[in-house]
Design an enzyme around this catalytic site. Structure first.
Site, PDB file in Angstrom:
ATOM      1  N   GLU A 160      44.163 -18.967  25.710  1.00 11.61           N
ATOM      2  CA  GLU A 160      43.928 -19.713  26.604  1.00 11.61           C
ATOM      3  C   GLU A 160      43.531 -21.291  26.340  1.00 11.61           C
ATOM      4  O   GLU A 160      42.613 -21.779  26.687  1.00 11.61           O
ATOM      5  CB  GLU A 160      42.677 -19.223  27.340  1.00 11.61           C
ATOM      6  N   GLU A 264      47.438  -8.074  28.696  1.00  9.75           N
ATOM      7  CA  GLU A 264      46.193  -7.568  29.812  1.00  9.75           C
ATOM      8  C   GLU A 264      46.603  -7.268  31.148  1.00  9.75           C
ATOM      9  O   GLU A 264      45.901  -7.772  31.929  1.00  9.75           O
ATOM     10  CB  GLU A 264      45.125  -8.754  29.790  1.00  9.75           C
TER      11      GLU A 264
HETATM   12  C1  GLA Z   1      40.687 -12.988  29.394  1.00  7.96           C
HETATM   13  C2  GLA Z   1      40.387 -12.422  27.965  1.00  7.96           C
HETATM   14  C3  GLA Z   1      40.349 -10.941  27.804  1.00  7.96           C
HETATM   15  C4  GLA Z   1      38.804 -10.553  28.925  1.00  7.96           C
HETATM   16  C5  GLA Z   1      39.379 -10.970  30.252  1.00  7.96           C
HETATM   17  C6  GLA Z   1      38.478 -10.633  31.153  1.00  7.96           C
HETATM   18  O1  GLA Z   1      41.748 -12.658  29.743  1.00  7.96           O
HETATM   19  O2  GLA Z   1      41.573 -12.760  27.252  1.00  7.96           O
HETATM   20  O3  GLA Z   1      39.572 -10.842  26.503  1.00  7.96           O
HETATM   21  O4  GLA Z   1      37.851 -11.366  28.666  1.00  7.96           O
HETATM   22  O5  GLA Z   1      39.589 -12.304  30.146  1.00  7.96           O
HETATM   23  O6  GLA Z   1      37.963  -9.446  31.011  1.00  7.96           O
END
Ligand code: GLA
Length: 378
Positions: A160, A264
């Protein structure tokens, strides 16, 4: 006594039937069906890693070929105080994965969130210098990557670092070091383990400006001779996610010469609070009944919308499977998902492939059949 034994056999038979009926008709699992396409994974929390629940353990083992730590490999967990490393939970995750023959992904090395406070401060509480922060990054990456050498296939090196508008996030790493913190992180990770794969990971990747900025970052890393194997598209999605833009980003990353990973994946069915507040994990809003419409169960209409959306997504993934190396769900069952608590605490969401009773949603069977039959190509 005989009666008692019979009862326990009947109970065992019922449990087996309930579990296998979940996959009746297909006789196969996600892990098997996607074997030749890409890794299919799940994020695990520590409770799941150590759980003695055999139904949960077989679900994890049978359905997924890859696992990632939901939290326990993040900097605040691994190095809560300077120089004090704790690998206990991450090691447990690796032990489980090795027993299950699963690939472990390391998440994540450099991220502004869930980093320990001390990382950016000196002993008097003042912001550290560029040199000190670079040294801390190096020490952290060397130690963590070194510890998991040979056990982890690849690392989310930087998480990020780009905003939705394509600008660099003004994180402490950026403010103290400048944009070269990204290059340095990749360089240190490669020095610590030349064999490990290295990834950049971010959310909101359907944004065209973010896409362009990430492509520029990949090009910059390559131009400086850094290793980068893949771009991770976190994919915390909603029904509003523009799938055409999302797919364009996959194509753009692949064209930049890296693999694409869906890192994710989850799909929220819940209403989004008003206001533009980005996706910072620390954001939270007060609970309101009206914002929690499926507390007692998902409506048929929404359940269908969810199954259709997931089917469309996997159609995209399968069509691009030569460029995709992994698709990972951010959790195993709905009950464990972070989406129940973010951005509003205590709601009931349905974002994953398996429901609160560990039953697969209908789309699971659909995508298994798509992967096995090849009926997805346009
Ligand atoms: C981001 C992070 C993850 C997790 C999500 C929320 O996407 O990369 O590690 O913390 O937020 O669960």
């Amino acid at each position: 006594m005989v009666m008692c034994r019979m009862k326990s056999w009947i109970a065992l038979w019922c449990v087996c039937c309930a579990f296998s009926s979940a996959f009746a008709g297909s006789g196969t699992t996600l892990r098997e069906a996607f074997r030749d396409k890409f890794l299919i994974g799940a994020a695990l929390n520590v409770r799941q890693v150590v759980s003695k629940d055999e139904a949960l353990q077989s679900l994890i083992r049978e359905q997924f070929s890859s696992v990632v730590a939901e939290n326990c490999m993040k900097a605040e967990e691994v190095q809560p105080e300077e120089g004090h490393f704790d690998f206990t939970d991450g090691d447990r995750l690796c032990d489980l994965a090795e027993k299950n023959g699963q690939v472990v992904i390391g998440h994540c090395l450099i991220w502004h969130s869930q980093a320990p406070k001390w990382f950016f401060k000196d002993k008097d509480g003042n912001t550290v210098s560029k040199e000190v922060l670079i040294q801390r990054m190096k020490d952290h990456i060397y130690k963590v990557v070194g510890h998991y050498k040979g056990r982890v296939k690849g690392w989310d090196v930087v998480n990020e670092a780009i905003e939705g508008n394509g600008e660099f996030r003004k994180s402490p790493f950026y403010k103290i070091i400048g944009p070269e913190f990204i290059r340095l992180a990749f360089q240190f990770a490669h020095e610590a383990d030349p064999d490990v794969e290295l990834y950049y990971n971010d959310y909101g990747m359907d944004s065209p400006r973010k896409r362009e900025a990430v492509v520029r970052m990949v090009q910059d890393l390559k131009a400086h001779g850094c290793r980068i194997d893949a771009v991770g598209m976190q994919s915390h999605l909603s029904f509003d996610t523009p799938l055409d833009e999302y797919e364009k980003s996959m194509e753009a990353f692949a064209a930049a010469g890296v693999k694409v990973m869906v890192t994710e994946l989850d799909l929220s069915v819940l209403p989004w609070p008003k206001g533009n507040f980005g996706a910072a994990v620390e954001t939270n809003f007060a609970y309101k009944q009206a914002m929690d419409p499926y507390k007692d169960g998902l409506s048929e209409e929404k359940a269908k919308e969810l199954n259709d959306f997931y089917t469309k997504l996997f159609d995209i993934y399968l069509r691009h499977s030569k460029d995709i190396s992994r698709v990972t769900f951010w959790g195993v069952t709905d009950g464990d998902s972070w989406k129940n608590n973010w951005p509003i605490h205590g709601r009931t969401d349905y974002p994953l492939a398996f429901d609160r009773d560990m039953k697969p949603k209908p789309f699971v069977q659909t995508i298994i059949e798509m992967a096995e039959s090849g009926r997805y190509a346009e």
